[in-house]
Design an enzyme around this catalytic site. Sequence first.
Site, PDB file in Angstrom:
ATOM      1  N   GLY A  12     -56.148 -12.975  -7.768  1.00  0.00           N
ATOM      2  CA  GLY A  12     -56.909 -11.794  -8.166  1.00  0.00           C
ATOM      3  C   GLY A  12     -58.414 -11.978  -8.134  1.00  0.00           C
ATOM      4  N   ASN A  14     -60.610 -10.673  -6.052  1.00  0.00           N
ATOM      5  CA  ASN A  14     -61.270  -9.377  -5.877  1.00  0.00           C
ATOM      6  C   ASN A  14     -61.186  -8.542  -7.153  1.00  0.00           C
ATOM      7  OD1 ASN A  14     -62.528  -8.905  -3.236  1.00  0.00           O
ATOM      8  ND2 ASN A  14     -60.522  -9.440  -2.425  1.00  0.00           N
ATOM      9  N   HIS A 114     -59.288  -5.341   3.198  1.00  0.00           N
ATOM     10  CA  HIS A 114     -58.603  -6.058   4.273  1.00  0.00           C
ATOM     11  C   HIS A 114     -59.589  -7.027   4.931  1.00  0.00           C
ATOM     12  CE1 HIS A 114     -55.565  -6.719   7.322  1.00  0.00           C
ATOM     13  NE2 HIS A 114     -56.506  -6.598   8.232  1.00  0.00           N
TER      14      HIS A 114
END
Length: 205
Positions: A12, A14, A114
């Site tokens: 996690g 981000n 992405h």
Amino acid sequence: MLNLGILISGRGSNMESILKSIKKKRIPINPAIVISNKPNAKGLKVAEKLGVKTLVIESKGFKGSRWQYDKKIVEALTENGVTSRNGLVCLAGFMRIISPEFVKKYKNRILNIHPALLPAFPGLDSQKQALDYGSKYSGCTVHFVDAGMDTGPVIIQSVVKIKENDTEETLSKRILKEEHKIYPEAVNLFARKKIKVSGRRTIIS
């Protein structure tokens, strides 16, 4: 104020960059809940340390359709104020493809990041794909989630130059640094109602 739900499967990082930006009052959004499909996801402890409620909805061994699983997530999001009217959902290393029903319910309210310059190199191993293809540049993209694989309208992109001696690992690290910058930025734009979607395009005011 908008309520934010973040879906994770692992470390996690981000998620952490978004939550830290919120804590520093850079993003006007309430971090309502972090949900993981894996009970041992490292990001759960990170979220708890930052004072955010966490929940595990385990996907391993779940017997039912993708939507039947996603329904459990939608219920948890809704219970915590992350609704289709007053919520934003961020996928942050969530290793599941979400169902069309989930996407439809939160239309233009689900963001993903992405590690490639979409529409190039969607799906898994994007950094390896870029290196194998001999690309000179790669990067990362924050986009709205639609029913396709990494095909939703692009919000922000950051470009990373590929070096001659780059490996998948070195390139991934440099891209990740950019991810940590642009994902909070995209959440901030959304929270401040600065993004409009027109067909395949996003207009940022």
